[in-house]
Design a protein around this motif. Structure first.
Motif: not given
Length: 413
Positions: A38, A41-42, A166, A281, A285, A288-289, A321, A324, A328
């Motif tokens: 996470l 991704g951010q 999402c 990942s 994924s 999506l992030s 979030l 996401f 995962n």
């Protein structure tokens, strides 16, 4: 024996659900691996936010609209670093050996990547910001189809539900834009602009699936080095043909140079770190992030460009979030025909990397327990059976011996 009635079946299902709810452990879901994914991704979304803010400053304050020149700077920096690394390697990993075996594949990949970046920027000249934000999500279903076809990734129901969550968050973000009056952009040729967005999303999907395959089966340096090499060649030719006039009219200043440097470094970091996340990942994924990147740009625009704030932005961020995380938590097996892959609910690539390792640790723990416990029980039963058979054989062979002698003999056996 009579078949169970439908009511009893539904009651047993409800009982199973209640048992699962009681046995639910948040630690198995919100693991360190999930939090790391996470955060990565951010971080990538924040880098995209940096590129968007710097590009908007260049376009609005300094009238610099040269997407191809900006792409040329990115690919040149990738070429200087990663292509040079390939030159320094020996054996099959040397750039000459790579070019002999698969130069045409990387040529096509470089062309796809360059045109994906160019078409999405070009689309803003013909359609609105709302259309770009909505249609750009087309990359996710295309990615899932290509991953299913090429990478043999198999998605479960929870993955489709997570993607819908999402996309619902993206819809909330677009609704907040409309309420805030941010439906910017040109509407001179909406059909052409929307077509360019869909084309860009499809090209990004092809590029991301190729990137995931390369970094999991070959190496990150090879992918970045070859994309940097062919991307530099293609973007140079396209820049000379399409943007020679725009480049000649740029009024250079230290602000323009600083913004170009910020854009280039942000994109360079994005290209460098995205394969790392794909290796742990998947391309779906990662994308999506990246849906939260527009939200980060909006939050920055509230302070830099005086955008109107809406509570729907925060709701959109939370919803994306949640989707996401849901995507995962459950692993995606890559080859359901393989028994070992099915039993562990995860797939292993050639270099030992899992398609979705966030839930892999828990899956392997359950698999280990399911194998270990029956094995120990079976071992104890076999030991008891050997002792009993030895005792019976001793009694049959030595009928006139005492019980103590038989016990001692069976123990020796």
């Amino acid at each position: 024996m009579a078949a169970p009635q439908p009511s009893s079946r539904s009651e047993s299902r409800r009982g199973g659900v209640l048992v699962k709810i009681r046995e639910f452990d948040p630690k198995t879901v919100f693991s360190w691996q999930l939090l790391k994914t996470l955060a990565m991704g951010q971080g990538l979304a924040a880098l995209i936010c940096g590129t968007a803010v710097s590009s908007q400053f260049l376009a609005s304050h300094f009238h610099v609209n040269t997407p191809m020149m900006q792409s040329f700077l990115i690919y040149s920096l990738l070429c200087v670093t990663y292509t040079t690394m390939l030159f320094c390697r020996t054996g099959d990993d040397n750039i000459l050996e790579i070019l002999k075996r698969r130069w045409w594949k990387y040529l096509l990949l470089g062309l796809v990547d360059v045109e994906a970046n160019y078409t999405v920027v070009k689309a803003y000249q013909y359609t609105t910001l709302t259309s770009v934000q909505l249609l750009d999500c087309f990359v996710i279903p295309v990615l899932m189809v290509l991953s299913w076809w090429i990478l043999k990734t198999r998605y479960r129901v929870v993955h489709y539900v997570a993607v819908c969550i999402c996309l619902f968050g993206v819809g909330a973000m677009v609704g907040a834009d409309l309420l805030a009056g941010r439906d910017q952009g040109s509407a001179s040729n909406v059909l052409l602009g929307d077509g360019l967005v869909l084309l860009s999303a499809s090209l990004y999907a092809v590029s991301n699936v190729s990137q995931e395959y390369t970094v999991k089966n070959l190496s990150r340096v090879e992918f970045l080095g070859m994309v940097g090499l062919f991307g530099t060649i293609i973007s140079t030719a396209q820049m000379v043909v399409l943007e020679h006039y725009e480049i000649s009219t740029i009024k250079w200043s230290w602000q323009v140079g600083l913004l170009l440097a910020a854009y280039t470094l942000s994109m360079y970091a994005l290209y460098s770190f995205m394969p790392m996340m794909m290796k742990v990942s998947s391309a779906t994924s990662v994308n999506l992030s990246l849906l939260t990147a527009d939200l980060f740009s909006l939050f920055c625009g509230i302070f830099l460009f005086q955008y109107n704030f809406s509570g729907l932005y925060v709701i959109s961020l939370i919803v994306i979030l949640i989707g996401f995380i849901a995507f995962n938590v459950v692993p995606t097996p890559a080859n359901p025909s393989d028994n070992s892959s099915t039993s562990s609910s995860t797939s292993i690539s050639e270099d030992g990397c899992y398609d979705n390792p966030v839930a892999t640790e828990n899956a392997f723990t359950q698999m280990e327990l399911s194998v270990k416990i029956p094995a120990e029980v079976k071992e104890e039963e076999d030991l008891k059976e050997r002792k009993m058979s030895a005792s019976r054989s001793c009694r049959s062979l030595g009928g006139n011996k005492s019980d103590g002698e038989l016990t001692e003999q069976s123990t020796k056996l």
